[in-house]
Design an enzyme around this catalytic site. Structure first.
Site, PDB file in Angstrom:
ATOM      1  N   HIS A  58      32.337  40.000  23.879  1.00 51.74           N
ATOM      2  CA  HIS A  58      30.862  40.102  23.822  1.00 51.74           C
ATOM      3  C   HIS A  58      30.229  39.261  24.936  1.00 51.74           C
ATOM      4  O   HIS A  58      30.267  38.034  24.907  1.00 51.74           O
ATOM      5  CB  HIS A  58      30.374  39.610  22.444  1.00 51.74           C
ATOM      6  CG  HIS A  58      28.887  39.658  22.264  1.00 51.74           C
ATOM      7  ND1 HIS A  58      28.286  40.303  21.205  1.00 51.74           N
ATOM      8  CD2 HIS A  58      27.865  39.139  22.987  1.00 51.74           C
ATOM      9  CE1 HIS A  58      26.974  40.179  21.296  1.00 51.74           C
ATOM     10  NE2 HIS A  58      26.696  39.455  22.371  1.00 51.74           N
ATOM     11  N   HIS A  60      26.885  39.597  28.210  1.00 49.10           N
ATOM     12  CA  HIS A  60      25.820  40.394  28.848  1.00 49.10           C
ATOM     13  C   HIS A  60      25.964  40.215  30.347  1.00 49.10           C
ATOM     14  O   HIS A  60      25.939  39.084  30.824  1.00 49.10           O
ATOM     15  CB  HIS A  60      24.445  39.895  28.415  1.00 49.10           C
ATOM     16  CG  HIS A  60      24.280  39.863  26.933  1.00 49.10           C
ATOM     17  ND1 HIS A  60      23.552  40.798  26.250  1.00 49.10           N
ATOM     18  CD2 HIS A  60      24.791  39.019  25.994  1.00 49.10           C
ATOM     19  CE1 HIS A  60      23.601  40.536  24.954  1.00 49.10           C
ATOM     20  NE2 HIS A  60      24.352  39.465  24.772  1.00 49.10           N
ATOM     21  N   GLN A 153      17.777  46.165  23.294  1.00 48.12           N
ATOM     22  CA  GLN A 153      17.291  44.797  23.013  1.00 48.12           C
ATOM     23  C   GLN A 153      15.959  44.768  22.247  1.00 48.12           C
ATOM     24  O   GLN A 153      15.732  43.910  21.407  1.00 48.12           O
ATOM     25  CB  GLN A 153      17.154  44.029  24.329  1.00 48.12           C
ATOM     26  CG  GLN A 153      16.519  42.656  24.233  1.00 48.12           C
ATOM     27  CD  GLN A 153      17.469  41.594  23.707  1.00 48.12           C
ATOM     28  OE1 GLN A 153      18.334  41.098  24.416  1.00 48.12           O
ATOM     29  NE2 GLN A 153      17.308  41.236  22.432  1.00 48.12           N
ATOM     30  N   GLU A 214      21.407  38.174  13.498  1.00 46.34           N
ATOM     31  CA  GLU A 214      21.444  36.983  14.358  1.00 46.34           C
ATOM     32  C   GLU A 214      20.126  36.237  14.187  1.00 46.34           C
ATOM     33  O   GLU A 214      19.268  36.204  15.071  1.00 46.34           O
ATOM     34  CB  GLU A 214      21.634  37.390  15.834  1.00 46.34           C
ATOM     35  CG  GLU A 214      21.894  36.194  16.758  1.00 46.34           C
ATOM     36  CD  GLU A 214      21.855  36.562  18.229  1.00 46.34           C
ATOM     37  OE1 GLU A 214      21.412  37.673  18.567  1.00 46.34           O
ATOM     38  OE2 GLU A 214      22.244  35.708  19.055  1.00 46.34           O
ATOM     39  N   ASP A 310      30.133  34.938  25.375  1.00 48.96           N
ATOM     40  CA  ASP A 310      28.752  35.436  25.442  1.00 48.96           C
ATOM     41  C   ASP A 310      28.036  34.892  26.695  1.00 48.96           C
ATOM     42  O   ASP A 310      28.646  34.739  27.722  1.00 48.96           O
ATOM     43  CB  ASP A 310      28.005  35.152  24.140  1.00 48.96           C
ATOM     44  CG  ASP A 310      26.834  36.117  23.891  1.00 48.96           C
ATOM     45  OD1 ASP A 310      26.530  36.932  24.773  1.00 48.96           O
ATOM     46  OD2 ASP A 310      26.221  36.049  22.815  1.00 48.96           O
TER      47      ASP A 310
HETATM   48 ZN   LIG Z   1      24.993  38.388  23.105  1.00 50.75          ZN
END
Ligand SMILES: [Zn+2]
Length: 414
Positions: A58, A60, A153, A214, A310
């Protein structure tokens, strides 16, 4: 005649000293250290630990290296992170994304990561970031394998145009589809967003990776819905829930009911201890929430959990260096997993368990006939790896050494 032999390395599971031989990009022989193997090229492994590459399940790639632009996330919360990113993404260009993403992939390779699942925000009008990262996936495929998740998002129901964009992203070549139900305006929207996510996954026969709960809200309960839909759709291991932070805030009776459903769904869970320990638990006073999902309870319930690094210098998290052992080190602390067997399991969560999450197990591992992808670490064992977090001395992809880092050694002058 082999193409490459690495002599004198310590097998990460058996602790035996071995010689490993490569031919045509595959692992061709694993022999005891004193065995002679005819080869074109030979390297002394210096008794380093040898293991399959790390798997970053995971990350971005579109937000990397934007921390502080246009402003620093001073509150440290995910919500401020989204605000900063919404401003930054207005100025995204193709080259801007490509340069930053390439920089981070090179960094990950140096740190021994050869498999990556990357979430790409598809909320921008022209899918600029997605197109740039799809191009990079192709450019870098001989070195590092990328799975791209189309990540909405700003939500799917709360940002209606994202439905079209998700579909467009899948047509362009995204490997998986995401959702962010806890961020939608209402719980009902969250459930509807999951309906859309699962029906698009079935239509395009792709994997699912949901950002799930989250948030520091014990009432955020989408993990049960994701698990139920996973069972109903029959998608099982192809579905993953990232974060699941609120699971640590639910009462025990509900968790006792929930864990068997997640297990039945064969759902994968990803925890990101670096960002979560920093961004969660920010609201309210003391005592503070540790900010991470119930990794130990999930593991004990037989659920596949992986640990991810992450963000790297993003509006959500200002640090990060791509070293998976840093994430494992944080996990050992915040998940209370300092027991010997527990630390061993955390190591699995950045290697073979993460490979299971990405469904790449067939081509992953230190076995004859598998692709010659492996790394060597200048440590005695997995525990020392988590304690010292060294950069791999060698990174081998498809039988080629693609990165090397000398061991860091200090001298004392007294
Ligand atoms: Zn993330």
């Amino acid at each position: 005649m082999f193409d490459l032999v690495i002599k004198n390395v310590k097998h990460f599971e058996t602790n035996q000293i071995i010689n490993i031989a490569v031919k045509n990009g595959e692992i061709s022989a694993i022999k005891e250290a004193d065995t002679d193997l005819e080869t074109l090229k030979e390297i002394d492994g210096q008794f380093d630990l040898i293991l399959p590459p790390f798997v970053e399940s995971h990350i971005h790639l579109d937000t990397v290296f934007t921390a502080g632009d246009p402003w620093w996330n001073e509150s440290g919360t995910v919500m401020e992170g989204i605000k900063v990113w919404n401003e930054r993404k207005k100025s995204l260009t193709y080259n801007d994304v490509k340069q930053r993403a390439l920089k981070v992939l090179r960094l990950l390779i140096v740190q021994g990561v050869l498999h990556v699942r990357a979430h790409v925000d598809i909320s921008d009008q022209n899918l600029t970031a997605l197109k740039a990262i799809l191009e990079i996936k192709e450019e870098m495929k001989d070195y590092i394998q990328l799975q791209i998740v189309a990540f909405p998002q700003d939500g799917i129901i709360s940002c209606k145009r994202n439905v079209e964009r998700l579909e467009e992203a899948l047509k362009l070549g995204a490997y998986a589809i995401g959702a962010i139900p806890h961020y939608e305006y209402t719980r009902e929207y969250g459930l509807k967003s999951l309906d859309i996510c699962f029906s698009l996954a079935e239509k395009y026969n792709c994997m699912i990776n949901v950002f799930c709960d989250e948030i520091d809200d014990s009432q955020s309960r989408f993990l049960d819905a994701v698990a139920a839909k996973t069972i109903e759709s029959g998608l099982y291991e192809r579905v993953t829930a990232s974060h699941a932070n609120a699971l640590s805030l639910y009462d025990e009776a509900y968790v006792e009911k929930l864990l068997p459903i997640i297990q039945k769904a064969k759902l994968n869970i990803i925890a990101c201890p670096l960002i979560s320990s920093s961004s969660q638990g920010r609201s309210g006073g003391f005592p503070k929430n540790r900010g991470i999902t119930r990794v130990k309870d999930l593991w004990n319930a037989g659920i596949n959990v992986s640990i991810a690094h992450d963000d790297i210098m993003t509006p959500f998290y200002p640090l990060g260096n791509g070293n998976m052992l840093q994430a494992a080190h944080m996990a050992v602390h915040v998940c209370h997993m300092t027991g010997r067997e527990e630390m061993e399991e955390v190591f699995n969560m950045i290697t073979k368990r993460a490979a299971k999450t990405l469904q790449i197990e067939e081509g992953y591992g230190l076995q004859i006939g598998k692709p010659a992808n492996f790394i060597t670490l200048p440590v005695h064992d997995k525990f020392e790896a988590i304690r010292l977090q060294p950069t791999p001395r060698l990174v081998v992809s498809r039988g080629n050494i693609i990165s090397s880092t000398p061991k860091n050694e200090s001298k004392l002058y007294f």
